[in-house]
Design a protein around this motif. Sequence first.
Motif, PDB file in Angstrom:
ATOM      1  N   THR A  67       5.833  -6.852   8.584  1.00  0.00           N
ATOM      2  CA  THR A  67       5.278  -5.432   7.956  1.00  0.00           C
ATOM      3  C   THR A  67       6.716  -4.822   7.903  1.00  0.00           C
ATOM      4  N   VAL A  68       6.787  -4.013   6.721  1.00  0.00           N
ATOM      5  CA  VAL A  68       8.067  -3.164   6.649  1.00  0.00           C
ATOM      6  C   VAL A  68       7.416  -1.813   5.886  1.00  0.00           C
ATOM      7  N   LYS A  69       7.610  -0.590   6.939  1.00  0.00           N
ATOM      8  CA  LYS A  69       7.012   0.584   6.180  1.00  0.00           C
ATOM      9  C   LYS A  69       8.247   1.507   5.827  1.00  0.00           C
ATOM     10  N   ILE A  70       8.282   1.803   4.765  1.00  0.00           N
ATOM     11  CA  ILE A  70       9.485   2.855   4.177  1.00  0.00           C
ATOM     12  C   ILE A  70       8.845   4.252   4.017  1.00  0.00           C
ATOM     13  N   TYR A  71       9.227   5.067   4.538  1.00  0.00           N
ATOM     14  CA  TYR A  71       9.229   6.654   4.618  1.00  0.00           C
ATOM     15  C   TYR A  71      10.146   7.351   3.641  1.00  0.00           C
ATOM     16  N   LEU A  72       9.632   8.137   2.886  1.00  0.00           N
ATOM     17  CA  LEU A  72      10.297   8.822   1.802  1.00  0.00           C
ATOM     18  C   LEU A  72      10.364  10.228   2.329  1.00  0.00           C
ATOM     19  N   ASP A  73      11.340  10.822   1.763  1.00  0.00           N
ATOM     20  CA  ASP A  73      11.583  12.352   2.170  1.00  0.00           C
ATOM     21  C   ASP A  73      10.940  13.025   0.908  1.00  0.00           C
ATOM     22  N   GLU A  74      11.376  14.329   0.790  1.00  0.00           N
ATOM     23  CA  GLU A  74      10.606  15.228  -0.296  1.00  0.00           C
ATOM     24  C   GLU A  74      11.146  14.801  -1.671  1.00  0.00           C
ATOM     25  N   LYS A  75      12.296  14.486  -1.875  1.00  0.00           N
ATOM     26  CA  LYS A  75      12.805  14.225  -3.018  1.00  0.00           C
ATOM     27  C   LYS A  75      12.528  12.483  -3.430  1.00  0.00           C
ATOM     28  N   GLY A  76      11.804  11.818  -2.572  1.00  0.00           N
ATOM     29  CA  GLY A  76      11.673  10.418  -2.823  1.00  0.00           C
ATOM     30  C   GLY A  76      12.518   9.326  -2.448  1.00  0.00           C
ATOM     31  N   ASP A  77      13.347   9.892  -1.578  1.00  0.00           N
ATOM     32  CA  ASP A  77      14.416   9.085  -1.186  1.00  0.00           C
ATOM     33  C   ASP A  77      14.191   8.366   0.282  1.00  0.00           C
ATOM     34  N   VAL A  78      14.373   7.397   0.669  1.00  0.00           N
ATOM     35  CA  VAL A  78      14.458   6.537   1.931  1.00  0.00           C
ATOM     36  C   VAL A  78      14.523   7.557   3.041  1.00  0.00           C
ATOM     37  N   SER A  79      13.969   7.832   3.742  1.00  0.00           N
ATOM     38  CA  SER A  79      14.506   8.434   4.867  1.00  0.00           C
ATOM     39  C   SER A  79      14.296   7.591   6.312  1.00  0.00           C
ATOM     40  N   ARG A  80      13.406   6.736   6.276  1.00  0.00           N
ATOM     41  CA  ARG A  80      13.208   5.723   7.380  1.00  0.00           C
ATOM     42  C   ARG A  80      12.449   4.852   7.147  1.00  0.00           C
ATOM     43  N   ILE A  81      13.098   3.560   7.989  1.00  0.00           N
ATOM     44  CA  ILE A  81      12.306   2.241   7.615  1.00  0.00           C
ATOM     45  C   ILE A  81      12.199   1.657   8.879  1.00  0.00           C
ATOM     46  N   TYR A  82      10.850   0.920   8.970  1.00  0.00           N
ATOM     47  CA  TYR A  82      10.319   0.451  10.182  1.00  0.00           C
ATOM     48  C   TYR A  82       9.891  -1.011  10.007  1.00  0.00           C
ATOM     49  N   ALA A  83      10.512  -1.798  10.550  1.00  0.00           N
ATOM     50  CA  ALA A  83       9.929  -3.294  10.396  1.00  0.00           C
ATOM     51  C   ALA A  83       9.445  -3.759  11.494  1.00  0.00           C
ATOM     52  N   VAL A  84       8.376  -4.560  11.739  1.00  0.00           N
ATOM     53  CA  VAL A  84       7.708  -4.948  12.770  1.00  0.00           C
ATOM     54  C   VAL A  84       7.248  -6.558  12.716  1.00  0.00           C
ATOM     55  N   GLU A 115       0.870  -1.213   0.118  1.00  0.00           N
ATOM     56  CA  GLU A 115      -0.053   0.031   0.038  1.00  0.00           C
ATOM     57  C   GLU A 115       0.934   1.343   0.099  1.00  0.00           C
ATOM     58  N   TYR A 116       0.698   2.105  -0.886  1.00  0.00           N
ATOM     59  CA  TYR A 116       1.355   3.453  -0.941  1.00  0.00           C
ATOM     60  C   TYR A 116       0.394   4.461  -0.744  1.00  0.00           C
ATOM     61  N   TYR A 117       1.151   5.538   0.140  1.00  0.00           N
ATOM     62  CA  TYR A 117       0.281   6.614   0.579  1.00  0.00           C
ATOM     63  C   TYR A 117       0.927   7.872   0.039  1.00  0.00           C
ATOM     64  N   ASN A 118       0.590   8.424  -1.025  1.00  0.00           N
ATOM     65  CA  ASN A 118       1.140   9.455  -1.581  1.00  0.00           C
ATOM     66  C   ASN A 118       1.603  10.664  -0.722  1.00  0.00           C
ATOM     67  N   LYS A 119       0.255  10.911  -0.126  1.00  0.00           N
ATOM     68  CA  LYS A 119       0.212  12.271   0.655  1.00  0.00           C
ATOM     69  C   LYS A 119       1.336  12.119   1.792  1.00  0.00           C
ATOM     70  N   GLU A 120       1.363  11.110   2.309  1.00  0.00           N
ATOM     71  CA  GLU A 120       2.416  10.863   3.767  1.00  0.00           C
ATOM     72  C   GLU A 120       3.711  10.240   3.155  1.00  0.00           C
ATOM     73  N   LYS A 121       3.882   9.919   1.942  1.00  0.00           N
ATOM     74  CA  LYS A 121       5.035   9.448   1.486  1.00  0.00           C
ATOM     75  C   LYS A 121       5.555   8.342   2.223  1.00  0.00           C
ATOM     76  N   VAL A 122       4.603   7.360   2.210  1.00  0.00           N
ATOM     77  CA  VAL A 122       4.972   5.852   3.074  1.00  0.00           C
ATOM     78  C   VAL A 122       4.483   4.684   2.240  1.00  0.00           C
ATOM     79  N   ALA A 123       5.534   3.744   2.033  1.00  0.00           N
ATOM     80  CA  ALA A 123       5.164   2.421   1.351  1.00  0.00           C
ATOM     81  C   ALA A 123       4.881   1.605   2.598  1.00  0.00           C
TER      82      ALA A 123
END
Length: 157
Positions: free
Chosen positions: A64-81, A37-45
């Motif tokens: 589950t793995v959440k990948i948070y993107l910065d304004e450039k679309g680069d990975v800024s944070r990854i959360y795995a649970v 699931e990709y949430y464009n507004k929040e920039k999170v996959a």
Amino acid sequence: MVKVLVVLVLIFSVSFAQINKTENKKEPVVINADKLEYYNKEKVAVYSGNVDVKKGNFNLKADTVKIYLDEKGDVSRIYAVGNVYFQQENKWGKSKEAEYYKDKNLIILKNNAEVHQGKNVVEGDEIYYYIDEEKAVATSKGSRVRSVLFPKEKEEK
């Protein structure tokens, strides 16, 4: 205590130095999961269900793995649970949660964290690894940090 910290630093520095070398080769990150699931507004996959992330010889698995993107679309944070497991060569670890912060170059394993290299083991509630500083800190709230360290075997000539 010093020997434990040295082993922790060695385990993590070798693991993540290899990841950085792999990144320099521009190898692709391959992610397989039951759902994305990709949430464009929040920039999170959000990848869920048997998530398997591979980059070179590094492998990460989790529920589950959440990948948070910065304004450039680069990975800024990854959360795995959920059943977090990583492996690279003879190093592997597991925990219930893991986080990576790109800006701090920090990896945190949380909730029953374990890191293994060969027979050596470090366990704690949380293990923090500061990649740039090659500094590792293991902590435990309910119990004590535990390490099992084996002497190096002599090479036969």
